[in-house]
Structures are given as structure tokens and as C-alpha cells.
Design an enzyme around this catalytic site. Structure first.
Site, PDB file in Angstrom:
ATOM      1  N   GLY A   1      -2.459  -1.755 -11.045  1.00 34.69           N
ATOM      2  CA  GLY A   1      -1.290  -2.352 -11.696  1.00 34.69           C
ATOM      3  C   GLY A   1      -0.869  -3.665 -11.052  1.00 34.69           C
ATOM      4  O   GLY A   1      -0.263  -4.518 -11.712  1.00 34.69           O
TER       5      GLY A   1
ATOM      6  N   GLU B   1      -3.010  -6.155 -12.608  1.00 30.18           N
ATOM      7  CA  GLU B   1      -2.561  -6.268 -14.006  1.00 30.18           C
ATOM      8  C   GLU B   1      -1.257  -7.051 -14.109  1.00 30.18           C
ATOM      9  O   GLU B   1      -1.058  -7.821 -15.051  1.00 30.18           O
ATOM     10  CB  GLU B   1      -2.416  -4.859 -14.600  1.00 30.18           C
ATOM     11  CG  GLU B   1      -3.787  -4.210 -14.811  1.00 30.18           C
ATOM     12  CD  GLU B   1      -3.720  -2.724 -15.106  1.00 30.18           C
ATOM     13  OE1 GLU B   1      -2.916  -2.026 -14.450  1.00 30.18           O
ATOM     14  OE2 GLU B   1      -4.450  -2.260 -15.988  1.00 30.18           O
TER      15      GLU B   1
HETATM   16  C1  HXC Z   1       1.317   4.727  -3.581  1.00 29.70           C
HETATM   17  C2  HXC Z   1       0.369   3.497  -1.906  1.00 29.70           C
HETATM   18  C3  HXC Z   1      -0.425   2.792  -2.840  1.00 29.70           C
HETATM   19  C4  HXC Z   1      -0.284   3.127  -4.226  1.00 29.70           C
HETATM   20  C5  HXC Z   1      -0.884   2.048  -0.880  1.00 29.70           C
HETATM   21  N1  HXC Z   1       0.065   2.994  -0.712  1.00 29.70           N
HETATM   22  N2  HXC Z   1      -1.203   1.914  -2.170  1.00 29.70           N
HETATM   23  N3  HXC Z   1       1.243   4.446  -2.282  1.00 29.70           N
HETATM   24  N4  HXC Z   1       0.592   4.107  -4.538  1.00 29.70           N
HETATM   25  N5  HXC Z   1      -0.979   2.507  -5.170  1.00 29.70           N
HETATM   26  C6  HXC Z   1       0.671   3.439   0.552  1.00 29.70           C
HETATM   27  C7  HXC Z   1      -0.272   4.293   1.354  1.00 29.70           C
HETATM   28  O1  HXC Z   1      -0.262   5.623   0.874  1.00 29.70           O
HETATM   29  C8  HXC Z   1       0.301   4.167   2.732  1.00 29.70           C
HETATM   30  O2  HXC Z   1       1.431   5.010   2.829  1.00 29.70           O
HETATM   31  C9  HXC Z   1       0.809   2.718   2.765  1.00 29.70           C
HETATM   32  O3  HXC Z   1       0.944   2.331   1.368  1.00 29.70           O
HETATM   33  C10 HXC Z   1      -0.165   1.770   3.416  1.00 29.70           C
HETATM   34  O4  HXC Z   1      -1.434   1.952   2.819  1.00 29.70           O
HETATM   35  P1  HXC Z   1      -2.771   2.248   3.652  1.00 29.70           P
HETATM   36  O5  HXC Z   1      -3.741   2.889   2.707  1.00 29.70           O
HETATM   37  O6  HXC Z   1      -2.469   2.959   4.912  1.00 29.70           O
HETATM   38  O7  HXC Z   1      -3.240   0.749   3.982  1.00 29.70           O
HETATM   39  P2  HXC Z   1      -4.719   0.204   4.176  1.00 29.70           P
HETATM   40  O8  HXC Z   1      -5.535   1.148   5.001  1.00 29.70           O
HETATM   41  O9  HXC Z   1      -4.553  -1.198   4.639  1.00 29.70           O
HETATM   42  O10 HXC Z   1      -5.378   0.209   2.707  1.00 29.70           O
HETATM   43  C11 HXC Z   1      -4.877  -0.633   1.737  1.00 29.70           C
HETATM   44  C12 HXC Z   1      -5.449  -0.230   0.347  1.00 29.70           C
HETATM   45  C13 HXC Z   1      -5.150   1.254   0.076  1.00 29.70           C
HETATM   46  C14 HXC Z   1      -6.946  -0.518   0.287  1.00 29.70           C
HETATM   47  C15 HXC Z   1      -4.725  -1.130  -0.678  1.00 29.70           C
HETATM   48  O11 HXC Z   1      -3.763   1.515   0.337  1.00 29.70           O
HETATM   49  C16 HXC Z   1      -5.441   1.682  -1.334  1.00 29.70           C
HETATM   50  O12 HXC Z   1      -6.590   1.877  -1.716  1.00 29.70           O
HETATM   51  N6  HXC Z   1      -4.418   1.873  -2.169  1.00 29.70           N
HETATM   52  C17 HXC Z   1      -4.529   2.373  -3.500  1.00 29.70           C
HETATM   53  C18 HXC Z   1      -5.067   1.304  -4.431  1.00 29.70           C
HETATM   54  C19 HXC Z   1      -5.213   1.847  -5.831  1.00 29.70           C
HETATM   55  O13 HXC Z   1      -5.967   2.787  -6.102  1.00 29.70           O
HETATM   56  N7  HXC Z   1      -4.488   1.248  -6.801  1.00 29.70           N
HETATM   57  C20 HXC Z   1      -4.510   1.638  -8.174  1.00 29.70           C
HETATM   58  C21 HXC Z   1      -3.411   2.637  -8.471  1.00 29.70           C
HETATM   59  S1  HXC Z   1      -3.447   3.284 -10.109  1.00 29.70           S
HETATM   60  P3  HXC Z   1       1.640   5.956   4.124  1.00 29.70           P
HETATM   61  O14 HXC Z   1       2.892   6.713   3.805  1.00 29.70           O
HETATM   62  O15 HXC Z   1       0.417   6.799   4.204  1.00 29.70           O
HETATM   63  O16 HXC Z   1       1.770   4.981   5.249  1.00 29.70           O
HETATM   64  C22 HXC Z   1      -2.827   2.027 -11.032  1.00 29.70           C
HETATM   65  C23 HXC Z   1      -2.719   2.280 -12.520  1.00 29.70           C
HETATM   66  C24 HXC Z   1      -2.069   1.125 -13.203  1.00 29.70           C
HETATM   67  O17 HXC Z   1      -2.447   1.027 -10.564  1.00 29.70           O
HETATM   68  C25 HXC Z   1      -1.688   1.436 -14.613  1.00 29.70           C
HETATM   69  C26 HXC Z   1      -0.251   1.573 -14.877  1.00 29.70           C
HETATM   70  C27 HXC Z   1       0.677   0.544 -14.347  1.00 29.70           C
END
Ligand code: HXC
Length: 258
Positions: A109, A112
Site C-alpha cells: 500500500g 500504491e
Molecule cells: C504492520 C508492520 C508493517 C506492515 C512493518 N511493520 N511493516 N506492521 N504492517 N505492513 C512493523 C513490524 O512488524 C515491526 O514491528 C516494525 O514495523 C519494524 O519492522 P521490521 O520488520 O522489524 O523492520 P525491518 O527488519 O527493517 O524490515 C522492514 C520491512 C519489513 C522489509 C519493510 O517490515 C516488511 O517486510 N514489512 C511488511 C511489508 C509488506 O508485506 N507490505 C505489504 C502489506 S499488505 P515490531 O512491533 O515487531 O517492532 C498491503 C496491501 C495493500 O500493503 C492493499 C490495501 C491498501
């Protein structure tokens, strides 16, 4: 309730700035944040002192996607009833130009949202991706459509099917973003670009934005027709007379948006 955005209505003359501000969660876009963003954008869209709006995150992340924790337990009917895309549809209707200033992650998102903006200024550190496939879903807020239109089928398909991130360099090469600047300058450069647009007639700018976006939704003939009507319409504005007279009189125009 704590707010998840910070709004500066006049960061430069006629330029507003909205910062996404959930840093601990890498600006994960929960429902409240998106509603706040929609409300702020609507307010700024109606504010005559604002002509261009810059949206940024922080150095580490523009936004790492929709909030996975908030979505994880939901059913299809929950998703239907929550209707989260209503906020995205409302943001699509903002008439003033939106510039995304991206540093760090712009994922799911977040990517997006950047693509929903009209231009993207990126720091060298920016990473763009649609990693939804890795969590068992797919893009839902335009990632399969706007990304494909921006970068073409080959790269879009690879990003959407594998979840791979692309660098700022690759994003620039593929046409996703406007420019790359050093990380300490990305916000400044976004404000500079915004100020350059804000100098123009705000009426012409809004109609020009509307017309460029129409290219995605129409045949060439329909788009040309739409463009021509907006072009004619601008001759009803003071700004058209001011702009053309200023050229003839060899002076800078003063646009009022009337
Ligand atoms: C909720 C999230 C998050 C997310 C990160 N965090 N992305 N929480 N939703 N999308 C949180 C983590 O859980 C973590 O919380 C804190 O942010 C820091 O993230 P880390 O993973 O510890 O950081 P890092 O190791 O630097 O990795 C960064 C990252 C990774 C590669 C960006 O966080 C990641 O892969 N995030 C998810 C990316 C993703 O899949 N996005 C798509 C989502 S679905 P804590 O509490 O553990 O510290 C989507 C659908 C869109 O977007 C359609 C509708 C709008």
C-alpha cells in the site's frame, strides 16, 4: 486517539506538507491513518492558500504497506464491510497535484500510495515493491494497474509475482519516479518541485492534472476531446489573460486562480 499524520499547511508559499507519522510501524497504513490522510487532503484541496501537496514518510520508510496486524484476522465480509478503499477513492479525487517524497521503504500500500500521487521524488535509499504475494495475497489498491501502466508488464509482473523490491535507480529507469536525490535532500527537492508547480495558474494546473490522468482511462480520441474542453475552459479564467499578457509585456505573471 493519537494522530498518525502531521500537517503543515504552508511549508513553502502555496505548498502544504503531510508527513505520515507511525514511525515505529514503518508508517504501516492502518484505517485511521488513511482516514486522517483523506480528511487532511480534502481540507487542503479546499484551501485557497494551498496549490500543491507533498506527502512524505520519514527517512526509513515512506510506508511499508497496509497494516498487516490490523488485516490478519479479518474475513472477506469484514473487508467488504470496512470498505477501506473508499478512502483511496476519495484521495484519487483530490484535484491539486500530490507529490510523494519517498525515502526508504515504499511497499505494498505504500508503493500504491506513492503511485496515487502525481509525481514521485525519491531518495537514493528508496525501495519500491509490491510484496503482498509473500503474505498470501496480492496488491489491492492499484498495484497491479498503476504499476503496470508506469513500468510496463515485464517488470510489474515480476514485482507482483515475486515480491522483489526495486531500487530508486531501477524505479527511475523504468519510469516509476521523477528523480533521485541524496537522502538529506529528498524532502527539500520535493518542496522545490512543488513550489515550481505552485507558481503556475492553479486552475490550469488542476485541469492539466485531470487531463493527464484521463489518458489512463480513455481512448486517444476521448482523451483528446477531454483535453480540448479543458483547454477552451481555461480561456474563461483571468489567469489565461494574465499569463498571455505577461508574456507579451515581458514580465512575470501573477496568477490568482480566478
Ligand atoms: C504492520 C508492520 C508493517 C506492515 C512493518 N511493520 N511493516 N506492521 N504492517 N505492513 C512493523 C513490524 O512488524 C515491526 O514491528 C516494525 O514495523 C519494524 O519492522 P521490521 O520488520 O522489524 O523492520 P525491518 O527488519 O527493517 O524490515 C522492514 C520491512 C519489513 C522489509 C519493510 O517490515 C516488511 O517486510 N514489512 C511488511 C511489508 C509488506 O508485506 N507490505 C505489504 C502489506 S499488505 P515490531 O512491533 O515487531 O517492532 C498491503 C496491501 C495493500 O500493503 C492493499 C490495501 C491498501
Amino acid at each position: 486517539m493519537t494522530g498518525f499524520i502531521i500537517v503543515q499547511p504552508q511549508v513553502r508559499p502555496f505548498v502544504a506538507h503531510i508527513q505520515l507519522n507511525r514511525p515505529k510501524e514503518l508508517n504501516a497504513l492502518n484505517l485511521q491513518l488513511m482516514q486522517e490522510l483523506r480528511d487532511a487532503l480534502r481540507e487542503l484541496d479546499a484551501d485557497e492558500q494551498v496549490r500543491v501537496i507533498v506527502i512524505s514518510g520519514n527517512e526509513k520508510a515512506f510506508a511499508a504497506g497496509a497494516d498487516i496486524r490490523q488485516m490478519a484476522g479479518l474475513t472477506a465480509m469484514d473487508m467488504y464491510n470496512i470498505d477501506q478503499f473508499a478512502t483511496w477513492d476519495a484521495i484519487k479525487k483530490i484535484k491539486k497535484p500530490l507529490i510523494a517524497a519517498v525515502s526508504g521503504f515504499a511497499l505494498g500500500g505504500g508503493c500504491e500510495l506513492a503511485m496515487l500521487c502525481d509525481m514521485i521524488v525519491a531518495a537514493e535509499t528508496a525501495k519500491f515493491g509490491q510484496p503482498e504475494i509473500k503474505i498470501g495475497v496480492m496488491p489491492g489498491a492499484g498495484g497491479t494497474q498503476r504499476l503496470t501502466r508506469a513500468v510496463g508488464k515485464a517488470l510489474a509482473m515480476e514485482m507482483v509475482l515475486t515480491g522483489k523490491f526495486i531500487s530508486a535507480e531501477e524505479a527511475l529507469k523504468s519510469g516509476l519516479i521523477n528523480r533521485i536525490v541524496p537522502v538529506d535532500l529528498y524532502l527539500e527537492e520535493a518542496f522545490r518541485l512543488a513550489a515550481e508547480v505552485a507558481k503556475q495558474s492553479p486552475l490550469a494546473v488542476k485541469m492539466a492534472k485531470e487531463s493527464v490522468l484521463r489518458a489512463f482511462d480513455s481512448t486517444l480520441d476521448e482523451g483528446l476531446h477531454f483535453e480540448r474542453k479543458n483547454f477552451y475552459l481555461l480561456f474563461a479564467s483571468d489567469d489565461q489573460k494574465e499569463g498571455m499578457n505577461a508574456f507579451i509585456e515581458k514580465r512575470e505573471p501573477v496568477f490568482t486562480g480566478k
